[in-house]
Design a protein around this motif. Sequence first.
Motif, PDB file in Angstrom:
ATOM      1  N   ASN A  36       0.949  -1.064  -0.061  1.00 27.89           N
ATOM      2  CA  ASN A  36       0.049   0.023   0.007  1.00 27.89           C
ATOM      3  C   ASN A  36       0.924   1.024   0.092  1.00 27.89           C
ATOM      4  O   ASN A  36       1.752   1.479   0.957  1.00 27.89           O
ATOM      5  CB  ASN A  36      -0.886  -0.127   1.196  1.00 27.89           C
ATOM      6  N   GLU A  99      -8.594   0.393  -2.932  1.00 29.94           N
ATOM      7  CA  GLU A  99      -9.447   0.361  -1.955  1.00 29.94           C
ATOM      8  C   GLU A  99     -10.398   1.510  -2.154  1.00 29.94           C
ATOM      9  O   GLU A  99      -9.954   2.886  -2.543  1.00 29.94           O
ATOM     10  CB  GLU A  99      -8.673   0.679  -0.802  1.00 29.94           C
ATOM     11  N   THR A 130      -8.291   3.723   8.136  1.00 29.55           N
ATOM     12  CA  THR A 130      -9.450   2.859   8.129  1.00 29.55           C
ATOM     13  C   THR A 130      -9.740   2.325   9.492  1.00 29.55           C
ATOM     14  O   THR A 130      -8.788   1.463   9.945  1.00 29.55           O
ATOM     15  CB  THR A 130      -9.317   1.725   7.094  1.00 29.55           C
ATOM     16  N   PHE A 160     -13.702  -5.506   2.932  1.00 26.40           N
ATOM     17  CA  PHE A 160     -12.755  -5.345   4.249  1.00 26.40           C
ATOM     18  C   PHE A 160     -13.599  -5.480   5.250  1.00 26.40           C
ATOM     19  O   PHE A 160     -14.430  -4.514   5.827  1.00 26.40           O
ATOM     20  CB  PHE A 160     -11.964  -3.993   3.871  1.00 26.40           C
ATOM     21  N   GLU A 180     -10.965  -9.313   2.711  1.00 22.88           N
ATOM     22  CA  GLU A 180      -9.822  -8.981   3.426  1.00 22.88           C
ATOM     23  C   GLU A 180     -10.154  -8.686   5.017  1.00 22.88           C
ATOM     24  O   GLU A 180     -10.793  -8.104   5.327  1.00 22.88           O
ATOM     25  CB  GLU A 180      -9.090  -7.594   2.782  1.00 22.88           C
ATOM     26  N   HIS A 219      -3.874  -4.468   7.305  1.00 22.32           N
ATOM     27  CA  HIS A 219      -4.103  -3.535   8.288  1.00 22.32           C
ATOM     28  C   HIS A 219      -2.899  -3.703   9.702  1.00 22.32           C
ATOM     29  O   HIS A 219      -3.277  -4.570  10.339  1.00 22.32           O
ATOM     30  CB  HIS A 219      -5.562  -3.221   9.026  1.00 22.32           C
ATOM     31  N   GLY A 220      -2.124  -2.724   9.760  1.00 22.94           N
ATOM     32  CA  GLY A 220      -1.290  -2.803  10.927  1.00 22.94           C
ATOM     33  C   GLY A 220      -0.351  -3.995  11.041  1.00 22.94           C
ATOM     34  O   GLY A 220       0.513  -4.064  12.161  1.00 22.94           O
ATOM     35  N   GLY A 241       1.237  -1.433   4.408  1.00 21.59           N
ATOM     36  CA  GLY A 241       1.636  -0.055   3.649  1.00 21.59           C
ATOM     37  C   GLY A 241       2.645   0.708   4.746  1.00 21.59           C
ATOM     38  O   GLY A 241       3.750   0.741   4.559  1.00 21.59           O
ATOM     39  N   HIS A 242       1.862   0.815   6.157  1.00 17.58           N
ATOM     40  CA  HIS A 242       2.616   1.876   6.922  1.00 17.58           C
ATOM     41  C   HIS A 242       4.108   1.351   7.327  1.00 17.58           C
ATOM     42  O   HIS A 242       5.041   2.108   7.476  1.00 17.58           O
ATOM     43  CB  HIS A 242       1.638   2.096   8.331  1.00 17.58           C
TER      44      HIS A 242
HETATM   45  N1  PXP Z   1      -6.101  -2.971   3.894  1.00 16.95           N
HETATM   46  C1  PXP Z   1      -6.820  -1.818   4.044  1.00 16.95           C
HETATM   47  C2  PXP Z   1      -8.399  -2.234   3.534  1.00 16.95           C
HETATM   48  C3  PXP Z   1      -6.626  -0.673   4.527  1.00 16.95           C
HETATM   49  O1  PXP Z   1      -7.440   0.370   4.479  1.00 16.95           O
HETATM   50  C4  PXP Z   1      -5.111  -0.245   4.800  1.00 16.95           C
HETATM   51  C5  PXP Z   1      -4.563   1.046   5.243  1.00 16.95           C
HETATM   52  O2  PXP Z   1      -5.165   1.872   4.413  1.00 16.95           O
HETATM   53  C6  PXP Z   1      -4.286  -1.375   4.821  1.00 16.95           C
HETATM   54  C7  PXP Z   1      -4.572  -2.646   4.341  1.00 16.95           C
HETATM   55  C8  PXP Z   1      -2.823  -1.179   5.086  1.00 16.95           C
HETATM   56  O3  PXP Z   1      -2.600  -0.921   6.371  1.00 16.95           O
HETATM   57  P1  PXP Z   1      -1.188  -0.489   7.120  1.00 16.95           P
HETATM   58  O4  PXP Z   1      -0.775   0.878   6.491  1.00 16.95           O
HETATM   59  O5  PXP Z   1      -1.523  -0.430   8.309  1.00 16.95           O
HETATM   60  O6  PXP Z   1      -0.288  -1.584   6.772  1.00 16.95           O
END
Ligand code: PXP
Length: 271
Positions: A36, A99, A130, A160, A180, A219-220, A241-242
């Motif tokens: 991401n 997304e 999110t 999601f 997801e 996510h996370g 992503g992060h």
């Molecule tokens: N999946 C979804 C549906 C998300 O909204 C996000 C955040 O944009 C991510 C994955 C990635 O999350 P992170 O940035 O915490 O890795």
Amino acid sequence: MQLKRQRRILVLPLIPQIPQLDLTLVLIPMALLGVNIDHVATVRQARRTYEPDPVFAAGEALLGGADIITIHLREDRRHIQDRDLKLLRETVPSGLNLELACVPEMIQIACEVCPNQVTLVPERREEVTTEGGLNVVGDTVRIDYAIRRLQELGIEVSLFIDPDQQQLEAALALQVQAVELHTGSYALATGSAQSLELDRLTAAAAIATQSGLKLNAGHGLNYLNVIPVAQIARMQELNIGHSIVSRAIFVGLRTAVSDMKRLITDASLVR
Ligand code: PXP
């Protein structure tokens, strides 16, 4: 489905010391890494300038081993812009995961750009990222309409959702191709609470895969917590992503992606 076609399989010759299995090949399905790149656009938007460009970031991520490029075009356009989406559709040959909030304006954009996969997410203006999964149970009509429009164009749709049985059953009833699972609670928990969150994810994953849904999660997730999630049976795609973009500040994006890719690949080997 486009994403099914690019599912990676690692071919391993079995250990020659076991004579009866000599020269046999084992096919091991690997979880794919979706990178991401929203956070790259967040840095650019902090100055409303042209750099860093998420399109360049996508190229670096692909060179580092990303299988999928994931972006979230938010209604408030706080990071990814329409221009990014158009250019990424031209430059990411396959595996573009978009997304989106489940609202008519955003669904129309997806229908025009035709990403490989659309992941429908909840969206609130005041949130930092999110929060929570989509309420499929409480919003069936709207989500059903969006799924039909996207699927008619051959776009794979993923929802999601939290690792919750009711949400999964509602997703199944809508004949969506993928879910997801929201890993945010798992990522935030520690100690025994984290084990319980992993159990929730594993149970939800079993329901999803036994029902024929493609299984994604995200996510996370970071370099320390990704392995147990990648080891969940039939996990197909992890969107991260992060943590990757944070590490990229120190080691570069290509290396940050390849480090994460290696963790996921190694985890897939022992599940
Ligand atoms: N999946 C979804 C549906 C998300 O909204 C996000 C955040 O944009 C991510 C994955 C990635 O999350 P992170 O940035 O915490 O890795």
